[in-house]
Motif scaffolding. Structure first.
Motif, PDB file in Angstrom:
ATOM      1  N   ASN A 139       0.828  -1.203   0.000  1.00 33.26           N
ATOM      2  CA  ASN A 139       0.000   0.000   0.000  1.00 33.26           C
ATOM      3  C   ASN A 139       0.865   1.258   0.000  1.00 33.26           C
ATOM      4  O   ASN A 139       0.588   2.219  -0.722  1.00 33.26           O
ATOM      5  CB  ASN A 139      -0.929   0.000   1.213  1.00 33.26           C
ATOM      6  CG  ASN A 139      -1.900   1.155   1.195  1.00 33.26           C
ATOM      7  OD1 ASN A 139      -2.730   1.278   0.308  1.00 33.26           O
ATOM      8  ND2 ASN A 139      -1.794   2.026   2.182  1.00 33.26           N
ATOM      9  N   ASP A 157       1.059   4.072  -2.812  1.00 32.52           N
ATOM     10  CA  ASP A 157       0.551   5.354  -2.295  1.00 32.52           C
ATOM     11  C   ASP A 157       1.648   6.398  -2.145  1.00 32.52           C
ATOM     12  O   ASP A 157       1.432   7.417  -1.491  1.00 32.52           O
ATOM     13  CB  ASP A 157      -0.103   5.140  -0.923  1.00 32.52           C
ATOM     14  CG  ASP A 157      -1.581   4.827  -1.038  1.00 32.52           C
ATOM     15  OD1 ASP A 157      -2.055   4.627  -2.171  1.00 32.52           O
ATOM     16  OD2 ASP A 157      -2.262   4.759  -0.001  1.00 32.52           O
ATOM     17  N   ILE A 194       0.564   9.956  -2.884  1.00 33.77           N
ATOM     18  CA  ILE A 194      -0.346  10.508  -1.874  1.00 33.77           C
ATOM     19  C   ILE A 194       0.410  10.819  -0.586  1.00 33.77           C
ATOM     20  O   ILE A 194       0.220  11.864   0.035  1.00 33.77           O
ATOM     21  CB  ILE A 194      -1.500   9.526  -1.594  1.00 33.77           C
ATOM     22  CG1 ILE A 194      -2.352   9.329  -2.848  1.00 33.77           C
ATOM     23  CG2 ILE A 194      -2.374  10.014  -0.448  1.00 33.77           C
ATOM     24  CD1 ILE A 194      -3.431   8.292  -2.683  1.00 33.77           C
ATOM     25  N   SER A 214      -4.742  -1.746  -3.497  1.00 36.45           N
ATOM     26  CA  SER A 214      -3.740  -0.687  -3.613  1.00 36.45           C
ATOM     27  C   SER A 214      -3.308  -0.389  -5.036  1.00 36.45           C
ATOM     28  O   SER A 214      -2.960   0.751  -5.353  1.00 36.45           O
ATOM     29  CB  SER A 214      -2.486  -1.069  -2.798  1.00 36.45           C
ATOM     30  OG  SER A 214      -2.787  -1.224  -1.437  1.00 36.45           O
ATOM     31  N   LYS A 253      -7.466  -0.704  -8.108  1.00 34.59           N
ATOM     32  CA  LYS A 253      -7.238   0.197  -6.965  1.00 34.59           C
ATOM     33  C   LYS A 253      -8.543   0.472  -6.224  1.00 34.59           C
ATOM     34  O   LYS A 253      -9.108   1.562  -6.280  1.00 34.59           O
ATOM     35  CB  LYS A 253      -6.585   1.497  -7.434  1.00 34.59           C
ATOM     36  CG  LYS A 253      -5.830   2.239  -6.325  1.00 34.59           C
ATOM     37  CD  LYS A 253      -5.077   3.435  -6.879  1.00 34.59           C
ATOM     38  CE  LYS A 253      -4.327   4.199  -5.809  1.00 34.59           C
ATOM     39  NZ  LYS A 253      -3.159   3.479  -5.288  1.00 34.59           N
ATOM     40  N   SER A 296      -6.256  11.711   5.563  1.00 38.72           N
ATOM     41  CA  SER A 296      -5.711  11.700   4.206  1.00 38.72           C
ATOM     42  C   SER A 296      -6.542  12.503   3.214  1.00 38.72           C
ATOM     43  O   SER A 296      -6.353  12.369   2.000  1.00 38.72           O
ATOM     44  CB  SER A 296      -5.608  10.244   3.713  1.00 38.72           C
ATOM     45  OG  SER A 296      -4.854   9.455   4.608  1.00 38.72           O
ATOM     46  N   ASP A 317      -5.990  12.619  -0.858  1.00 41.46           N
ATOM     47  CA  ASP A 317      -7.002  11.889  -1.623  1.00 41.46           C
ATOM     48  C   ASP A 317      -7.721  12.803  -2.604  1.00 41.46           C
ATOM     49  O   ASP A 317      -7.953  12.436  -3.764  1.00 41.46           O
ATOM     50  CB  ASP A 317      -8.021  11.251  -0.663  1.00 41.46           C
ATOM     51  CG  ASP A 317      -7.432  10.111   0.152  1.00 41.46           C
ATOM     52  OD1 ASP A 317      -6.318   9.664  -0.181  1.00 41.46           O
ATOM     53  OD2 ASP A 317      -8.085   9.676   1.115  1.00 41.46           O
TER      54      ASP A 317
END
Length: 327
Positions: free
Chosen positions: A89, A93, A96, A160, A165, A222, A226
């Protein structure tokens, strides 16, 4: 090697770093970095889920062989496969995290990507290997534990990784997460010591909808990243306030549904205990979650989740002493 503190980290950043929590300090120790990628704080519900599954089997005995097998199953579910899930993940990520948590190992450059990929493979193969070994120990004609581990690992991947996703969709992603933390380890523990029945499988999938509510709590921190990258988490899709109510509602409603199930199968004392464990959760939702989920997400989870997991164990023990074990 010594730790190099992150100036933005809160006090206790070193402990947060080791647990993989937000607000961690930096470190140059490669083994601490690897542990941070695996987020040990996320292993606890999976380890507990195995315990619940063993209780629900109605066939666990406190002898060295079965205790050892349960510990191996917890190792598979927690450090190995949850560690794999968290590492993969973080790998997908990294853009992000560069916005939300730039101090994390990958966006900070503390660990090269090739080492992250190697860690993913080592954890995955070790987890599958332990699962297969447990099937041999239990003399399963069908490798149930191996198939559960393989299926859970696949769900982790599509949660992920693009193109699917799942985490791009707040409902699908959070349900996949909730089921992975409640249903899958429960199934593993129950299959290891008894028989996984369709009735129990469906009940735990319903229980996982409460896990969906818990997963939403993790999304509040997040929101910025996001939203910037187009992920439709529930806080992004509905706003912070509405998402906090959705989270609380899912957590409470589906635990109360388990109360109804316990009453239906004649486990009235367990039903009363579960209600008593739900009441503090509602109280902490009012104090923390519904007031400011962004500021108080960690306080809410630390105060409320012990009651949720105790409720899971109460439910599991009740099922293990009911006719549902054979249904």
């Amino acid at each position: 090697m010594s730790d190099s503190p992150n100036p933005t980290a809160a006090s206790g950043g070193g402990a947060r770093q080791l647990l993989g929590m937000k607000g961690a300090s930096g470190t140059s120790n490669i083994w601490k970095i690897r542990l941070q990628l695996m987020k040990p704080v996320t292993w606890i519900p999976l380890i507990w889920g195995v315990l619940c599954g063993a209780a629900a089997s109605g066939n666990f005995h406190w002898n060295p062989s079965e205790v050892g097998a349960s510990i191996a199953c917890m190792l598979m579910s927690g450090p190995l496969l949850a560690g794999y899930t968290q590492t993969i993940n973080d790998y997908y990520d990294r853009e992000i995290d560069a916005i939300n948590e730039p101090y994390r190992p990958i966006p900070s450059g503390a660990i090269p990507l090739w080492q992250v990929k190697a860690q993913i493979w080592v954890l995955l193969l070790a987890g599958l290997g332990v699962a297969y070994g447990l099937d041999l120990w239990a003399a399963h004609t069908t490798p149930v534990l191996f198939l559960l581990a393989l299926g859970g690992s696949f769900v982790s991947f599509i949660y992920s990784a693009p193109p699917l996703k799942l985490k791009q969709n707040g409902w699908l992603g959070n349900y996949a997460l909730g089921a992975s933390y409640i249903a899958l380890p429960w199934w593993a523990g129950q299959a290891l010591f008894g028989h996984l029945t369709w009735t129990t499988a469906l009940l735990t999938l319903a229980y996982s909808l409460a896990g969906l509510g818990i997963a939403v709590v993790n999304d509040f921190k997040s929101v910025e990243g996001d939203r910037a990258l187009g992920l439709q988490s529930l806080p992004v899709a509905f706003g912070i306030e509405k998402a906090s109510w959705i989270s609380a509602g899912m957590i409470d409603v589906f635990q109360l549904a388990m109360v109804a199930v316990l009453i239906a199968i004649g486990q009235h004392f367990a039903a009363v205990l579960l209600v008593l464990l739900i009441i503090p959760q509602i109280t902490f939702q009012d104090i923390w979650l519904l007031r400011d989920p962004v500021a108080f997400d960690v306080k809410y989870q630390a105060s409320a989740q012990p009651f949720l997991v105790l409720g899971m164990l109460v439910t599991a023990l009740a099922i293990g002493h009911s006719d549902l074990v054979a249904m």
